[in-house]
Design a protein around this motif. Structure first.
Motif, PDB file in Angstrom:
ATOM      1  N   SER A   5       0.779  -1.384  -0.093  1.00  0.00           N
ATOM      2  CA  SER A   5      -0.121  -0.059   0.095  1.00  0.00           C
ATOM      3  C   SER A   5       1.078   1.151  -0.167  1.00  0.00           C
ATOM      4  N   VAL A   6       0.339   2.345  -0.416  1.00  0.00           N
ATOM      5  CA  VAL A   6       0.945   3.539  -0.497  1.00  0.00           C
ATOM      6  C   VAL A   6       1.393   3.986   0.996  1.00  0.00           C
ATOM      7  N   GLN A   7       0.692   3.664   1.917  1.00  0.00           N
ATOM      8  CA  GLN A   7       0.745   4.108   3.510  1.00  0.00           C
ATOM      9  C   GLN A   7       2.003   3.341   3.951  1.00  0.00           C
ATOM     10  N   ASP A   8       2.066   1.990   3.482  1.00  0.00           N
ATOM     11  CA  ASP A   8       3.173   1.288   4.022  1.00  0.00           C
ATOM     12  C   ASP A   8       4.408   1.339   3.407  1.00  0.00           C
ATOM     13  N   PHE A   9       4.432   1.919   2.043  1.00  0.00           N
ATOM     14  CA  PHE A   9       5.526   2.226   1.083  1.00  0.00           C
ATOM     15  C   PHE A   9       6.131   3.549   1.677  1.00  0.00           C
ATOM     16  N   ASN A  10       5.338   4.562   2.123  1.00  0.00           N
ATOM     17  CA  ASN A  10       5.773   5.751   2.497  1.00  0.00           C
ATOM     18  C   ASN A  10       6.443   5.404   3.909  1.00  0.00           C
ATOM     19  N   LEU A  11       6.043   4.599   4.721  1.00  0.00           N
ATOM     20  CA  LEU A  11       6.737   4.336   6.018  1.00  0.00           C
ATOM     21  C   LEU A  11       8.075   3.761   5.596  1.00  0.00           C
ATOM     22  N   LEU A  12       7.920   2.681   4.712  1.00  0.00           N
ATOM     23  CA  LEU A  12       9.345   1.987   4.551  1.00  0.00           C
ATOM     24  C   LEU A  12      10.246   2.785   3.999  1.00  0.00           C
ATOM     25  N   ARG A  13       9.898   3.715   3.133  1.00  0.00           N
ATOM     26  CA  ARG A  13      11.072   4.647   2.512  1.00  0.00           C
ATOM     27  C   ARG A  13      11.634   5.629   3.364  1.00  0.00           C
ATOM     28  N   GLN A  14      10.861   5.953   4.505  1.00  0.00           N
ATOM     29  CA  GLN A  14      11.388   6.843   5.477  1.00  0.00           C
ATOM     30  C   GLN A  14      12.336   6.424   6.290  1.00  0.00           C
ATOM     31  N   ASN A  15      12.525   4.926   6.424  1.00  0.00           N
ATOM     32  CA  ASN A  15      13.279   4.388   6.947  1.00  0.00           C
ATOM     33  C   ASN A  15      14.640   3.445   6.234  1.00  0.00           C
ATOM     34  N   GLU A  16      14.511   3.422   4.977  1.00  0.00           N
ATOM     35  CA  GLU A  16      15.165   2.574   4.151  1.00  0.00           C
ATOM     36  C   GLU A  16      15.732   3.089   2.910  1.00  0.00           C
ATOM     37  N   ILE A  71       3.807  -4.044 -15.163  1.00  0.00           N
ATOM     38  CA  ILE A  71       5.090  -3.834 -15.012  1.00  0.00           C
ATOM     39  C   ILE A  71       5.685  -4.728 -13.920  1.00  0.00           C
ATOM     40  N   ALA A  72       5.340  -4.790 -12.790  1.00  0.00           N
ATOM     41  CA  ALA A  72       6.006  -5.677 -11.700  1.00  0.00           C
ATOM     42  C   ALA A  72       5.826  -7.007 -12.360  1.00  0.00           C
ATOM     43  N   ASN A  73       4.699  -7.624 -12.752  1.00  0.00           N
ATOM     44  CA  ASN A  73       4.291  -8.906 -13.269  1.00  0.00           C
ATOM     45  C   ASN A  73       5.335  -9.170 -14.366  1.00  0.00           C
ATOM     46  N   PHE A  74       5.486  -8.304 -15.153  1.00  0.00           N
ATOM     47  CA  PHE A  74       6.423  -8.439 -16.134  1.00  0.00           C
ATOM     48  C   PHE A  74       7.811  -8.694 -15.787  1.00  0.00           C
ATOM     49  N   LEU A  75       8.538  -7.758 -14.787  1.00  0.00           N
ATOM     50  CA  LEU A  75       9.727  -7.977 -14.352  1.00  0.00           C
ATOM     51  C   LEU A  75       9.789  -9.135 -13.312  1.00  0.00           C
ATOM     52  N   GLU A  76       8.783  -9.527 -12.848  1.00  0.00           N
ATOM     53  CA  GLU A  76       8.947 -11.010 -12.090  1.00  0.00           C
ATOM     54  C   GLU A  76       9.218 -11.987 -12.855  1.00  0.00           C
ATOM     55  N   ASN A  77       8.382 -11.875 -14.249  1.00  0.00           N
ATOM     56  CA  ASN A  77       8.297 -12.927 -14.962  1.00  0.00           C
ATOM     57  C   ASN A  77       9.844 -13.175 -15.954  1.00  0.00           C
ATOM     58  N   HIS A  78      10.457 -12.034 -15.756  1.00  0.00           N
ATOM     59  CA  HIS A  78      11.858 -12.025 -16.628  1.00  0.00           C
ATOM     60  C   HIS A  78      12.909 -12.087 -15.332  1.00  0.00           C
ATOM     61  N   GLY A  79      12.809 -12.397 -14.044  1.00  0.00           N
ATOM     62  CA  GLY A  79      13.819 -12.866 -13.109  1.00  0.00           C
ATOM     63  C   GLY A  79      14.192 -11.481 -12.015  1.00  0.00           C
ATOM     64  N   TYR A  80      13.276 -10.701 -12.251  1.00  0.00           N
ATOM     65  CA  TYR A  80      13.550  -9.691 -11.250  1.00  0.00           C
ATOM     66  C   TYR A  80      12.673  -9.547 -10.152  1.00  0.00           C
ATOM     67  N   LYS A  81      13.046  -8.950  -9.204  1.00  0.00           N
ATOM     68  CA  LYS A  81      12.263  -8.711  -7.842  1.00  0.00           C
ATOM     69  C   LYS A  81      11.664  -7.492  -7.700  1.00  0.00           C
ATOM     70  N   ALA A  82      10.222  -7.537  -7.976  1.00  0.00           N
ATOM     71  CA  ALA A  82       9.299  -6.126  -8.083  1.00  0.00           C
ATOM     72  C   ALA A  82       8.304  -6.041  -7.259  1.00  0.00           C
ATOM     73  N   ILE A  83       7.981  -5.101  -6.517  1.00  0.00           N
ATOM     74  CA  ILE A  83       6.886  -4.864  -5.760  1.00  0.00           C
ATOM     75  C   ILE A  83       6.046  -3.982  -6.316  1.00  0.00           C
ATOM     76  N   HIS A  84       4.546  -3.984  -6.519  1.00  0.00           N
ATOM     77  CA  HIS A  84       3.775  -3.186  -7.040  1.00  0.00           C
ATOM     78  C   HIS A  84       3.456  -2.015  -5.971  1.00  0.00           C
ATOM     79  N   VAL A  85       3.319  -0.762  -6.116  1.00  0.00           N
ATOM     80  CA  VAL A  85       2.998   0.013  -5.241  1.00  0.00           C
ATOM     81  C   VAL A  85       1.562   0.470  -5.385  1.00  0.00           C
ATOM     82  N   ILE A  86       0.641  -0.071  -4.597  1.00  0.00           N
ATOM     83  CA  ILE A  86      -0.871   0.079  -5.295  1.00  0.00           C
ATOM     84  C   ILE A  86      -1.183   1.695  -4.989  1.00  0.00           C
ATOM     85  N   GLY A  87      -1.855   2.188  -5.943  1.00  0.00           N
ATOM     86  CA  GLY A  87      -2.382   3.680  -5.918  1.00  0.00           C
ATOM     87  C   GLY A  87      -1.446   4.518  -6.520  1.00  0.00           C
TER      88      GLY A  87
END
Length: 97
Positions: A5-16, A71-87
């Motif tokens: 979620s956007v909320q969890d993403f924002n919290l995560l990017r404040q710390n990492e 695009i996150a699905n596309f990346l994963e299908n090509h061997g990349y680690k991708a996380i879709h940011v909802i919203g």
């Protein structure tokens, strides 16, 4: 595919330091983007995959989250680690307001 979620993403990017992949077109990116985001428009991505590191995790952002899910699905299908940011950037901007 993993999503965040956007909320969890924002919290995560404040710390990492995250690898944020902004797939909007370059004009939208120039009008406003997240600090340290990588601009790689969805239309260019298939030809630019070699610019990405398969050992890194990418948080994929579009305007509303629809294209980033594809695009996150596309990346994963090509061997990349991708996380879709909802919203996407639309919701990130609403959080900041």
């Amino acid at each position: 595919m993993t999503s965040i979620s956007v909320q969890d993403f924002n919290l995560l990017r404040q710390n990492e330091a995250l690898n944020i992949l902004d797939i909007r077109d370059s004009q939208d990116f120039e009008m406003g983007h997240l600090l340290n985001a990588i601009s790689l428009p969805a239309t260019s991505l298939p030809n630019e995959l070699n610019k990405l590191d398969k050992n890194a995790t990418y948080y994929v952002i579009s305007y509303s989250g629809r294209r980033s899910e594809i695009i996150a699905n596309f990346l994963e299908n090509h061997g990349y680690k991708a996380i879709h940011v909802i919203g996407g950037m639309r919701d990130i901007k609403q959080l900041a307001a």
